[in-house]
Motif scaffolding. Structure first.
Motif, PDB file in Angstrom:
ATOM      1  N   PHE A 228       0.873  -1.171   0.000  1.00 15.01           N
ATOM      2  CA  PHE A 228       0.000   0.000   0.000  1.00 15.01           C
ATOM      3  C   PHE A 228       0.917   1.230   0.000  1.00 15.01           C
ATOM      4  CE2 PHE A 228      -2.493  -3.455   1.606  1.00 15.01           C
ATOM      5  CZ  PHE A 228      -3.771  -3.240   1.117  1.00 15.01           C
ATOM      6  N   PRO A 229       1.278   1.739  -1.189  1.00 15.00           N
ATOM      7  CA  PRO A 229       2.288   2.807  -1.274  1.00 15.00           C
ATOM      8  C   PRO A 229       1.935   4.071  -0.509  1.00 15.00           C
ATOM      9  CG  PRO A 229       1.857   1.852  -3.440  1.00 15.00           C
ATOM     10  CD  PRO A 229       0.829   1.300  -2.510  1.00 15.00           C
ATOM     11  N   GLU A 230       0.646   4.440  -0.477  1.00 15.47           N
ATOM     12  CA  GLU A 230       0.246   5.663   0.210  1.00 15.47           C
ATOM     13  C   GLU A 230       0.375   5.533   1.722  1.00 15.47           C
ATOM     14  OE1 GLU A 230      -0.618   8.525  -1.376  1.00 15.47           O
ATOM     15  OE2 GLU A 230      -0.031   7.442  -3.192  1.00 15.47           O
ATOM     16  N   LEU A 231       0.383   4.301   2.221  1.00 17.07           N
ATOM     17  CA  LEU A 231       0.476   4.055   3.658  1.00 17.07           C
ATOM     18  C   LEU A 231       1.886   3.673   4.088  1.00 17.07           C
ATOM     19  CD1 LEU A 231      -2.755   1.875   4.163  1.00 17.07           C
ATOM     20  CD2 LEU A 231      -2.528   4.364   4.290  1.00 17.07           C
ATOM     21  N   GLY A 232       2.771   3.388   3.130  1.00 20.27           N
ATOM     22  CA  GLY A 232       4.096   2.881   3.484  1.00 20.27           C
ATOM     23  C   GLY A 232       4.010   1.520   4.141  1.00 20.27           C
ATOM     24  N   LEU A 233       3.076   0.692   3.691  1.00 22.97           N
ATOM     25  CA  LEU A 233       2.775  -0.582   4.339  1.00 22.97           C
ATOM     26  C   LEU A 233       2.851  -1.713   3.330  1.00 22.97           C
ATOM     27  CD1 LEU A 233       1.596  -2.265   6.771  1.00 22.97           C
ATOM     28  CD2 LEU A 233      -0.665  -1.713   5.828  1.00 22.97           C
ATOM     29  N   THR A 234       3.501  -2.811   3.704  1.00 24.82           N
ATOM     30  CA  THR A 234       3.478  -4.035   2.919  1.00 24.82           C
ATOM     31  C   THR A 234       3.008  -5.173   3.811  1.00 24.82           C
ATOM     32  OG1 THR A 234       5.250  -3.377   1.403  1.00 24.82           O
ATOM     33  CG2 THR A 234       4.825  -5.728   1.622  1.00 24.82           C
ATOM     34  N   VAL A 235       1.974  -5.873   3.358  1.00 26.09           N
ATOM     35  CA  VAL A 235       1.443  -7.027   4.091  1.00 26.09           C
ATOM     36  C   VAL A 235       2.110  -8.278   3.526  1.00 26.09           C
ATOM     37  CG1 VAL A 235      -0.617  -8.359   4.661  1.00 26.09           C
ATOM     38  CG2 VAL A 235      -0.745  -5.853   4.488  1.00 26.09           C
ATOM     39  N   THR A 236       2.765  -9.034   4.378  1.00 25.06           N
ATOM     40  CA  THR A 236       3.454 -10.251   3.960  1.00 25.06           C
ATOM     41  C   THR A 236       2.452 -11.346   3.612  1.00 25.06           C
ATOM     42  OG1 THR A 236       5.317  -9.717   5.402  1.00 25.06           O
ATOM     43  CG2 THR A 236       5.134 -11.998   4.664  1.00 25.06           C
ATOM     44  N   ALA A 237       2.707 -12.046   2.498  1.00 29.19           N
ATOM     45  CA  ALA A 237       1.856 -13.159   2.094  1.00 29.19           C
ATOM     46  C   ALA A 237       2.172 -14.374   2.970  1.00 29.19           C
ATOM     47  CB  ALA A 237       2.093 -13.486   0.625  1.00 29.19           C
ATOM     48  N   ARG A 238       1.195 -14.766   3.801  1.00 28.06           N
ATOM     49  CA  ARG A 238       1.365 -15.925   4.684  1.00 28.06           C
ATOM     50  C   ARG A 238       0.139 -16.807   4.582  1.00 28.06           C
ATOM     51  NH1 ARG A 238       2.073 -13.694  10.392  1.00 28.06           N
ATOM     52  NH2 ARG A 238       2.312 -15.898  10.863  1.00 28.06           N
ATOM     53  N   ARG A 239       0.344 -18.075   4.380  1.00 28.05           N
ATOM     54  CA  ARG A 239      -0.746 -19.012   4.151  1.00 28.05           C
ATOM     55  C   ARG A 239      -1.831 -18.908   5.230  1.00 28.05           C
ATOM     56  NH1 ARG A 239       0.065 -25.487   3.048  1.00 28.05           N
ATOM     57  NH2 ARG A 239      -1.993 -25.870   2.133  1.00 28.05           N
ATOM     58  N   GLY A 240      -3.076 -18.781   4.785  1.00 31.75           N
ATOM     59  CA  GLY A 240      -4.219 -18.731   5.693  1.00 31.75           C
ATOM     60  C   GLY A 240      -4.554 -17.350   6.202  1.00 31.75           C
ATOM     61  N   SER A 241      -3.674 -16.349   5.966  1.00 33.13           N
ATOM     62  CA  SER A 241      -3.942 -14.985   6.428  1.00 33.13           C
ATOM     63  C   SER A 241      -4.566 -14.173   5.297  1.00 33.13           C
ATOM     64  CB  SER A 241      -2.656 -14.322   6.919  1.00 33.13           C
ATOM     65  OG  SER A 241      -1.762 -14.109   5.838  1.00 33.13           O
ATOM     66  N   ALA A 242      -4.983 -12.955   5.612  1.00 32.39           N
ATOM     67  CA  ALA A 242      -5.651 -12.111   4.619  1.00 32.39           C
ATOM     68  C   ALA A 242      -5.469 -10.653   4.986  1.00 32.39           C
ATOM     69  CB  ALA A 242      -7.144 -12.444   4.547  1.00 32.39           C
ATOM     70  N   VAL A 243      -5.684  -9.795   3.996  1.00 31.55           N
ATOM     71  CA  VAL A 243      -5.774  -8.360   4.256  1.00 31.55           C
ATOM     72  C   VAL A 243      -7.129  -7.883   3.729  1.00 31.55           C
ATOM     73  CG1 VAL A 243      -4.509  -7.787   2.118  1.00 31.55           C
ATOM     74  CG2 VAL A 243      -4.752  -6.080   3.933  1.00 31.55           C
ATOM     75  N   TYR A 244      -7.861  -7.201   4.600  1.00 30.60           N
ATOM     76  CA  TYR A 244      -9.145  -6.582   4.253  1.00 30.60           C
ATOM     77  C   TYR A 244      -8.949  -5.076   4.222  1.00 30.60           C
ATOM     78  CZ  TYR A 244     -13.375  -4.083   5.712  1.00 30.60           C
ATOM     79  OH  TYR A 244     -14.377  -3.158   5.841  1.00 30.60           O
ATOM     80  N   PHE A 245      -9.483  -4.402   3.183  1.00 32.62           N
ATOM     81  CA  PHE A 245      -9.432  -2.948   3.165  1.00 32.62           C
ATOM     82  C   PHE A 245     -10.672  -2.407   2.455  1.00 32.62           C
ATOM     83  CE2 PHE A 245      -7.005  -4.770  -0.268  1.00 32.62           C
ATOM     84  CZ  PHE A 245      -7.265  -4.014  -1.405  1.00 32.62           C
ATOM     85  N   ALA A 246     -11.185  -1.298   2.988  1.00 37.81           N
ATOM     86  CA  ALA A 246     -12.391  -0.659   2.455  1.00 37.81           C
ATOM     87  C   ALA A 246     -12.018   0.666   1.812  1.00 37.81           C
ATOM     88  CB  ALA A 246     -13.411  -0.450   3.572  1.00 37.81           C
TER      89      ALA A 246
END
Length: 284
Positions: A228-246
């Motif tokens: 998420f470039p505007e947030l300076g955030l990278t969510v690591t891909a890990r089996r069974g996890s997720a990222v939700y965003f609205a």
């Protein structure tokens, strides 16, 4: 709240606090009307405070994002949906974003991959006129399950509906994507730009997209996170996890990218949510 033309500090803070508590724009506008504000004035005020396009409010296209996660305390370590415990490891207020752990178990991830594998084809996007196209920004393979197509798919859809507080009917079909080394999806928005000529065709069924859930079905050896470039955030891909965003109202801070897979492969399941019940149509 007294009726005033100018936006007072108190009114601005009330609007921000109310939306952060999980109330959508329609709720805010109704409360303002109940307290004596002119509806046209209210839309202008809310658009300015929340930095939303006024045209979207006037057209009634802005709707509340899924409320299930937003109404829970942001520091809650876990939520339980039909006996399935889902961890919440990261919360961001703007845009509303949650990193979720154990949204699927290992067996569910493996089964989804095997069910999808024979049906993979080059992933497409939707062009400015609402037609599907091959896009060099997106180099993965993918496929869609229809709503409730298989028992596993139906179970996952019900779990997401319970988690997000939004009916299954508001979701597009579950999409499975496969990325090989070097493949990626460059920075993009999931919501549709109202200025595009194909906007009416894209949103005729279900209206605007309001949120996304990206579920990681495996753990790549290296790379493949969601940035998420505007947030300076990278969510690591890990089996069974997720990222939700609205991103109600077309929030520009929801810009995101599927980073290149450096080593190994990446499998994800994506669920896009609409403001109204959705029937199969144009996808992205």
């Amino acid at each position: 709240m007294p009726s005033r033309t100018a936006i007072s500090h108190e009114l601005r803070e009330w609007i921000l606090a109310t939306t952060r508590a999980g109330h959508g724009v329609p709720d805010v506008l109704k409360l303002m009307k109940d307290n004596g504000y002119d509806p046209r004035q209210s839309r202008s005020i809310v658009a300015e405070v929340l930095k939303l396009p006024l045209a979207a409010l006037n057209a009634g296209t802005t709707s509340p994002a899924p409320r299930g996660l937003r109404t829970r305390h942001p520091e809650a370590p876990a939520v339980c949906v039909d006996g399935h415990a889902i961890g919440v490891s990261l919360s961001v207020d703007e845009p509303p974003l949650r990193v979720l752990e154990n949204i699927l178990d290992d067996a569910e991830c493996a089964e989804l991959i095997e069910l999808a594998r024979p049906r993979l084809a080059r992933a497409l996007t939707v062009d400015d006129d609402g037609k599907q196209q091959v896009d060099q920004r997106r180099t993965s393979e993918g496929m869609f399950f229809s709503i409730g197509e298989l028992p596993l798919v139906a179970r996952i859809e019900q779990r997401l509906a319970g988690l997000l507080g939004l009916p299954v009917s508001h979701g597009e079909g579950l999409q499975i994507l496969h990325y090989r080394p070097g493949q990626e999806y460059e920075p993009h928005f999931d919501w549709f730009d109202p200025a595009l000529p194909g906007y009416d065709a894209i949103t005729r069924s279900g209206g605007q997209r309001i949120a996304s859930v990206v579920i990681y079905l495996n753990t790549p050896e290296l790379g493949g996170g969601t940035a998420f470039p505007e947030l300076g955030l990278t969510v690591t891909a890990r089996r069974g996890s997720a990222v939700y965003f609205a991103y109600e109202g077309g929030d520009p801070s929801s810009l995101h990218a599927g980073l290149p897979v450096i080593c190994g492969e990446k499998w994800i399941a994506t669920k896009w949510l609409r403001e109204r019940p959705y029937r199969q149509g144009g996808r992205r």
